[in-house]
Design an enzyme around this catalytic site. Structure first.
Site, PDB file in Angstrom:
ATOM      1  CG  ASP A  39      45.283  40.757  29.686  1.00 32.20           C
ATOM      2  OD1 ASP A  39      45.302  41.250  28.568  1.00 32.20           O
ATOM      3  OD2 ASP A  39      44.813  39.353  29.778  1.00 32.20           O
ATOM      4  CE  LYS A  61      40.379  42.337  25.569  1.00 37.07           C
ATOM      5  NZ  LYS A  61      39.907  41.561  24.879  1.00 37.07           N
ATOM      6  CG  MET A 175      35.649  37.113  33.292  1.00 39.86           C
ATOM      7  SD  MET A 175      35.580  37.166  31.491  1.00 39.86           S
ATOM      8  CE  MET A 175      35.935  35.810  30.976  1.00 39.86           C
TER       9      MET A 175
END
Ligand code: SAH
Length: 262
Positions: A39, A61, A175
Site C-alpha cells: 500500500d 490507493k 480516513m
C-alpha cells in the site's frame, strides 16, 4: 515458525509506519517473500527490510488517486501465487481494519490458494501511544469504536451519529480528515459536549508525526490548519482528557479565543 511455502499468500500488517512497530513474524514474512504487493501507507523503512531480489509492487490507493482498483489487486495476488511465488500482501496498520482484507482472502480461497493473516499495530493504537494516552478509561470510556468517515465519491456519510455520540465511548475515526466538519457538527447535534477532547494525529509513529489537541467544536478549524497531506486519525472522547490537559496553557487560551469568534 512461520509456514510460507511457494504458491501461498500472507496478508501482513505493516503497522503505522515505524519499522520497529512491525511484529517479528511480519518482518520474517517480508524477508521470505518473493513478491510484495504494498500500500501507499506502508512506511519506507518497512520496505527496506525486503531482500534485494524481492519484487516490490506498489498497489497503493490514496483517496482521490486510485492507482489500482481492488479487483486488479485481487487478480495480481492470485496470479502471483498461481505462478508459484511466495506472496506478501503488505497493508498499513492491521489488515483486518479498513483494509479490504475480505476481498483478498476470498479471491485467494476461490482460487484454491492457501492464505493467512499476520496482524499489525493499527493506527489508533499508534496514535494513542503518541499522545501518551489510553483509548479506554475505567468508568469513563467503556467502549472503543473504530469507524471510517470515508464516503464513496459523491455520497454523503452514512453513519449512525446517534450511536456514535456516546459520552462513554472513545471514537477512533479513520480516513476522517475530509469529514472533520461533519463529524464535529453531527456529534454535537447528537449530544456530545462541544468541549469533548479531540486529538488529531498525522503520520503516527513516523519522524514526520504531528499531534494536535483540540476540542470537538474546534475540530473543523483544527483539521484545516493543523493537518498536512499525510494519513491522519481523529480520536474523540473524554478518555483523551488526560492527554489533552497536558496541552500548554497558551494553546488552550488561543483555542478558547478562536472558539468565541463570531
Ligand atoms: N489498516 C489500517 C487502516 C487503513 S485506512 C490500520 O489498521 O491502521 C487508512 C487510514 O488509517 C488513514 O486515512 C488514517 O486515518 C489511518 N492511518 C493509517 N496510518 C496512519 C498513521 N501512521 N497515522 C495516522 N493515521 C493513520
Amino acid at each position: 515458525m512461520t509456514d510460507f511455502p511457494k504458491g501461498t499468500v500472507w496478508l501482513v500488517g505493516a503497522g503505522p509506519g515505524d519499522p520497529d512497530l512491525l511484529t517479528r513474524k511480519a518482518e520474517r514474512l517480508i524477508r521470505e517473500a518473493s513478491v510484495i504487493f504494498h500500500d501507499a501507507l506502508v512506511g519506507p523503512g518497512v520496505l527496506e527490510l525486503a531482500t534485494p531480489d524481492t519484487r516490490l509492487v506498489h498497489v497503493g490507493k490514496r483517496s482521490g488517486r486510485h492507482s489500482k482498483d481492488q479487483a486488479t489487486i485481487d487478480k495480481l495476488i492470485v496470479e502471483a501465487a498461481l505462478a508459484g511465488e511466495r506472496v506478501v500482501r503488505l497493508k498499513g496498520g492491521d489488515p483486518s481494519i479498513f483494509g479490504r482484507a475480505t476481498e483478498e482472502l476470498e479471491a485467494c480461497r476461490a482460487a484454491g490458494i492457501a492464505v493467512s493473516v499476520c496482524p499489525g499495530v493499527t493506527a489508533a493504537s499508534a496514535a494513542a501511544a503518541s499522545l501518551g494516552a489510553s483509548l479506554t478509561l475505567r468508568g469513563l470510556a467503556r467502549k472503543l469504536t473504530f469507524v471510517t468517515a470515508h464516503a464513496r465519491a459523491g455520497d454523503a456519510l452514512d453513519l449512525d451519529w446517534g450511536t456514535l455520540a456516546d459520552p462513554q465511548a472513545t471514537l477512533a475515526i479513520y480516513m476522517g480528515k475530509a469529514a472533520a466538519r461533519e463529524v464535529s457538527v453531527q456529534l454535537i447535534a447528537n449530544g456530545l459536549p462541544p468541549e469533548t477532547p479531540v486529538a488529531l494525529v498525522e503520520n503516527a509513529s513516523l519522524p514526520t508525526e504531528t499531534v494536535f489537541r483540540t476540542r470537538l467544536d474546534l475540530l473543523p478549524l483544527a483539521a484545516k490548519s493543523a493537518l498536512g497531506h499525510g494519513p491522519a486519525l481523529l480520536l474523540i472522547g473524554s478518555a483523551l482528557e488526560v492527554a489533552c490537559s497536558k496541552e500548554d496553557a497558551k494553546r488552550r487560551v488561543l483555542a478558547d479565543a478562536i472558539g468565541r469568534l463570531p
